[in-house]
Structure formats: C-alpha cells, structure tokens
Motif scaffolding. Structure first.
Motif, short mmCIF file in Angstrom:
data_model
loop_
_atom_site.label_atom_id
_atom_site.label_comp_id
_atom_site.label_asym_id
_atom_site.label_seq_id
_atom_site.Cartn_x
_atom_site.Cartn_y
_atom_site.Cartn_z
N ARG A 53 36.50 42.12 49.51
CA ARG A 53 37.23 40.84 49.56
C ARG A 53 36.44 39.71 48.92
O ARG A 53 37.02 38.75 48.42
CB ARG A 53 37.58 40.51 51.01
N ASP A 60 44.93 42.86 48.93
CA ASP A 60 45.64 43.65 49.94
C ASP A 60 45.08 45.07 49.85
O ASP A 60 45.44 45.83 48.95
CB ASP A 60 47.14 43.63 49.66
N ALA A 63 47.61 48.02 49.87
CA ALA A 63 48.35 48.12 48.60
C ALA A 63 47.44 48.66 47.50
O ALA A 63 47.87 49.43 46.63
CB ALA A 63 48.91 46.76 48.22
N GLU A 64 46.16 48.27 47.57
CA GLU A 64 45.23 48.72 46.54
C GLU A 64 44.94 50.21 46.69
O GLU A 64 44.79 50.94 45.70
CB GLU A 64 43.94 47.90 46.63
#
Length: 218
Positions: A53, A60, A63-64
């Motif tokens: 991050r 996300d 999602a990644e």
C-alpha cells in the motif's frame, strides 16, 4: 499430553521469497525496494501488506490478486518453496503418532496449492477458507476444531509472536516460535516471543522436544 501439532504457513513451512518477488515484479518496482519496505513494516509491528500500500496507495489487494490470476501471474507454490526441513519434520511427527495440521493466514488458492504438494499432514486449511484470520480467537477455535483434540493437547508452530504465539497461548495451546523469516529473527528474544513454550531454529528440533515433553508429562 501433546496429541496434535499445527503449523503456520508463511516463513514456517514456506519461504516467502517467491511471494514478495512476484509482487515486486507485478508492481514494477525493484525487488529490494519491496523487501526493504516489508522489513520496515515488520520492525514497526505493522501488517506486511502495508508495504504494498505504500507503493500503491489506495490499491485494492483483492482485485489485484484477481488481476494477477487472470494475467497468468497469480499464486504459485512448488516443492522448492518449502523449507528443506519441512517434509522430514512433519513425517517424524506423524510417525510419533501426532496429528499434523497446517493452518495459516493464506488465500483459498494457497490451500489448494499446498494440498497438491501432498504434505504429510492430516489436514490443511487457510484463513481464506475459514474467513477468519490470525490473530483472531475465531481462527484458533477453528484450529482446535480441525485437530479434534483439546487446546492443551495442541502445539501451534509459527514465526510471528503477535499472530501465532500470543493468540495460540490465549487459546490454551502450547506454542513454538521458529527463528525464521523477518518476524522470527527480529522478535524471537523480545518479551512477546519469550511467551513461547519453545524457541527453535529448525523444525527438525520438534520431534525430540515433543517426545521429551511427552515423557515428562507421563
């Protein structure tokens, strides 16, 4: 009497080199950069995912993960990712009549990959499957359920004092801290790590330690 041994996964059974290298490659950053950031998170007692991050604010992760799978660059786990002492130690514990379990903070996919390696373990489960993650008490309640024995008859083995040792002890289990990976080395001699019943440098030490404990308890 100890009747079951449950193992954490990352940096206990599996070397995380592939995991972090693949993330660095996916994010397009030098591997050393991500590795150093993971080390900083460890030193600060923060979640190692925070390293990603920092590189991609607002990312996300779920999602990644999916995007990586679709691109054919998702999770992989091979025999070479296991630490060399894993199979001999698990086999020796099994030969002692102990129930051998694997349960850690990993994805559903990681559980599938681990099962494909045919480890000498009675059961394998991950936080992704259970939808509860360490250090939550619910995770360790599931470990007890998976073992089929009482909490005081279980040894939980892991490298992370805050995620493995402290909550396992709070759940009524015995705990062994392995000095492996950044958490195991950094926190082994900290008061948090000192809560472990045993501190080991290799899984190969476990069979003799638990056999001795059996004798003393008997």
């Amino acid at each position: 009497m100890i009747r079951a041994v449950a193992f954490d996964i990352g940096e206990t059974l599996v070397c995380d080199d592939r995991h972090w290298s693949s993330w660095a490659d996916w994010l397009g950053v030098p591997r050393h950069t991500l590795s150093a950031l993971v080390g900083a998170m460890v030193a600060q007692g923060r979640d190692n995912a925070e390293a990603i991050r920092l590189l991609r604010p607002g990312i996300d992760l779920a999602a990644e993960y999916e995007a990586r799978e679709i691109a054919g660059r998702g999770e992989r786990l091979e025999e070479s990712d296991l630490y060399p002492d894993v199979r001999p130690a698990l086999t020796a514990l099994h030969d002692l009549g102990l129930r051998v379990l694997v349960a850690g903070n990993q994805t559903v996919r990681a559980a599938q990959l681990l099962r494909e390696l045919n480890l000498p373990a009675e059961a394998i489960a991950t936080s992704g499957e259970w939808r509860t993650a360490k250090p939550a008490p619910a995770f360790f309640a599931r470990v007890v359920e998976l073992s089929g024995v009482a909490p005081h008859q279980i040894v939980y083995v892991g490298d992370h004092p805050a995620n493995d040792i402290i909550p396992a002890k709070a759940a009524g289990m015995h705990a062994a801290l392995i000095r492996r990976g950044p958490w195991g080395y950094l926190w082994a001699d900290d008061p948090v790590g000192a809560a472990a019943d045993w501190r080991i440098d290799s899984l190969a030490e476990l069979p003799a330690l638990l056999e001795q404990h059996r004798g003393e308890a008997g």
